[in-house]
Scaffold this motif. Structure first.
Motif, mmCIF file in Angstrom:
data_model
loop_
_atom_site.group_PDB
_atom_site.id
_atom_site.type_symbol
_atom_site.label_atom_id
_atom_site.label_comp_id
_atom_site.label_asym_id
_atom_site.label_seq_id
_atom_site.Cartn_x
_atom_site.Cartn_y
_atom_site.Cartn_z
ATOM 1 N N ARG A 172 -3.168 -27.220 7.229
ATOM 2 C CA ARG A 172 -2.576 -26.167 8.042
ATOM 3 C C ARG A 172 -1.062 -26.260 7.866
ATOM 4 N NH1 ARG A 172 -5.388 -24.051 11.938
ATOM 5 N NH2 ARG A 172 -6.581 -25.928 12.377
ATOM 6 N N GLY A 173 -0.400 -25.115 7.864
ATOM 7 C CA GLY A 173 1.051 -25.099 7.834
ATOM 8 C C GLY A 173 1.676 -24.855 6.473
ATOM 9 N N VAL A 174 0.873 -24.651 5.446
ATOM 10 C CA VAL A 174 1.410 -24.376 4.103
ATOM 11 C C VAL A 174 1.065 -22.924 3.778
ATOM 12 C CG1 VAL A 174 1.421 -25.046 1.682
ATOM 13 C CG2 VAL A 174 1.070 -26.783 3.444
ATOM 14 N N LEU A 219 -8.729 -27.646 -2.043
ATOM 15 C CA LEU A 219 -7.836 -27.500 -0.900
ATOM 16 C C LEU A 219 -8.182 -26.222 -0.135
ATOM 17 C CD1 LEU A 219 -5.381 -28.774 0.499
ATOM 18 C CD2 LEU A 219 -3.929 -27.429 -1.023
ATOM 19 N N VAL A 220 -8.487 -26.377 1.146
ATOM 20 C CA VAL A 220 -8.893 -25.257 1.990
ATOM 21 C C VAL A 220 -7.811 -25.015 3.040
ATOM 22 C CG1 VAL A 220 -10.628 -24.463 3.655
ATOM 23 C CG2 VAL A 220 -11.330 -25.827 1.671
ATOM 24 N N PRO A 221 -7.290 -23.786 3.139
ATOM 25 C CA PRO A 221 -6.309 -23.496 4.187
ATOM 26 C C PRO A 221 -7.000 -23.326 5.538
ATOM 27 C CG PRO A 221 -6.725 -21.535 2.884
ATOM 28 C CD PRO A 221 -7.519 -22.650 2.256
ATOM 29 N N LEU A 222 -6.368 -23.823 6.589
ATOM 30 C CA LEU A 222 -6.928 -23.726 7.938
ATOM 31 C C LEU A 222 -6.161 -22.762 8.832
ATOM 32 C CD1 LEU A 222 -7.642 -27.499 8.689
ATOM 33 C CD2 LEU A 222 -9.306 -25.715 8.130
ATOM 34 N N ASP A 223 -5.134 -22.109 8.302
ATOM 35 C CA ASP A 223 -4.285 -21.263 9.134
ATOM 36 C C ASP A 223 -5.016 -20.051 9.713
ATOM 37 O OD1 ASP A 223 -1.865 -22.778 9.044
ATOM 38 O OD2 ASP A 223 -1.676 -22.168 6.958
ATOM 39 N N GLU A 224 -5.948 -19.499 8.988
ATOM 40 C CA GLU A 224 -6.752 -18.380 9.493
ATOM 41 C C GLU A 224 -8.082 -18.932 9.997
ATOM 42 O OE1 GLU A 224 -5.862 -15.167 9.762
ATOM 43 O OE2 GLU A 224 -3.887 -15.730 9.023
ATOM 44 N N PRO A 225 -8.469 -18.623 11.225
ATOM 45 C CA PRO A 225 -9.729 -19.136 11.772
ATOM 46 C C PRO A 225 -10.931 -18.686 10.946
ATOM 47 C CG PRO A 225 -8.403 -18.109 13.493
ATOM 48 C CD PRO A 225 -7.748 -17.799 12.174
ATOM 49 N N SER A 226 -11.863 -19.623 10.725
ATOM 50 C CA SER A 226 -13.103 -19.301 10.023
ATOM 51 C C SER A 226 -14.181 -20.285 10.459
ATOM 52 C CB SER A 226 -12.909 -19.387 8.507
ATOM 53 O OG SER A 226 -12.759 -20.737 8.109
ATOM 54 N N ARG A 269 3.058 -33.531 3.485
ATOM 55 C CA ARG A 269 4.263 -33.428 4.331
ATOM 56 C C ARG A 269 5.423 -32.805 3.555
ATOM 57 N NH1 ARG A 269 3.608 -39.157 7.258
ATOM 58 N NH2 ARG A 269 2.610 -38.396 9.152
ATOM 59 N N GLU A 270 5.555 -33.171 2.269
ATOM 60 C CA GLU A 270 6.628 -32.614 1.442
ATOM 61 C C GLU A 270 6.524 -31.095 1.338
ATOM 62 O OE1 GLU A 270 6.308 -34.667 -2.299
ATOM 63 O OE2 GLU A 270 6.915 -36.587 -1.423
ATOM 64 N N TYR A 271 5.313 -30.558 1.459
ATOM 65 C CA TYR A 271 5.096 -29.113 1.380
ATOM 66 C C TYR A 271 5.058 -28.452 2.760
ATOM 67 C CZ TYR A 271 4.488 -28.939 -3.635
ATOM 68 O OH TYR A 271 4.718 -28.983 -4.990
ATOM 69 N N GLY A 272 5.300 -29.230 3.804
ATOM 70 C CA GLY A 272 5.367 -28.670 5.145
ATOM 71 C C GLY A 272 4.063 -28.634 5.912
ATOM 72 N N ALA A 273 3.035 -29.313 5.438
ATOM 73 C CA ALA A 273 1.752 -29.317 6.140
ATOM 74 C C ALA A 273 1.904 -29.954 7.514
ATOM 75 C CB ALA A 273 0.701 -30.056 5.330
ATOM 76 N N THR A 274 1.257 -29.353 8.493
ATOM 77 C CA THR A 274 1.263 -29.890 9.845
ATOM 78 C C THR A 274 -0.056 -30.579 10.176
ATOM 79 O OG1 THR A 274 0.522 -27.750 10.703
ATOM 80 C CG2 THR A 274 2.908 -28.177 10.675
ATOM 81 N N GLU A 275 -1.058 -30.358 9.338
ATOM 82 C CA GLU A 275 -2.370 -30.971 9.541
ATOM 83 C C GLU A 275 -3.046 -31.136 8.183
ATOM 84 O OE1 GLU A 275 -6.209 -30.316 12.485
ATOM 85 O OE2 GLU A 275 -4.771 -28.696 12.224
ATOM 86 N N LEU A 276 -3.728 -32.258 7.991
ATOM 87 C CA LEU A 276 -4.464 -32.519 6.756
ATOM 88 C C LEU A 276 -5.763 -33.209 7.137
ATOM 89 C CD1 LEU A 276 -4.111 -32.240 3.622
ATOM 90 C CD2 LEU A 276 -3.423 -34.649 3.650
#
Length: 109
Positions: A64-66, A88-95, A36-43
């Motif tokens: 998502r959201g970082v 840590l895996v980013p979810l912002d780009e669909p895969s 949350r401190e880094y702005g994540a909207t989903e974990l």
């Protein structure tokens, strides 16, 4: 010619042996607070810590959201705060992998 800058995050001294650690509710709450401190909207928690939380050598998280370089900062902050290695895996780009994580992981945030 494209120039790239590389940097390496030093591993905290307390993680050099990567001891097993229980992934407790307290550990997960610390992960959520840090995200949350880094702005994540989903974990989302996935991987071995989801199934074998008593013997986890690392913790696999997707977020998502970082954006951009902040993702590396979040990864380093998580490792330091949780005192264990973090994937840590980013979810912002669909895969396909991201969809699998969303279907099989445990939503923390």
């Amino acid at each position: 010619i494209v120039e790239a800058e590389y940097f390496f995050l030093p591993m905290p001294r307390n993680m050099t042996r990567c001891p097993m650690r229980n992934v407790t509710a307290e550990v997960l709450n610390e992960a959520v607070e840090t995200a949350r401190e880094y702005g994540a909207t989903e974990l989302i928690l996935f991987g071995s810590a989801l199934d074998q939380s008593q013997n986890a050598r690392d913790i696999d998280l997707a977020c998502r959201g970082v954006d951009g370089w902040k993702l590396f900062g979040l990864g380093a902050a998580l490792e330091e705060r949780l005192r264990m290695p973090v994937d840590l895996v980013p979810l912002d780009e669909p895969s396909r992998f991201g969809r699998w994580i969303e279907a099989h992981g445990r939503r923390l945030l």
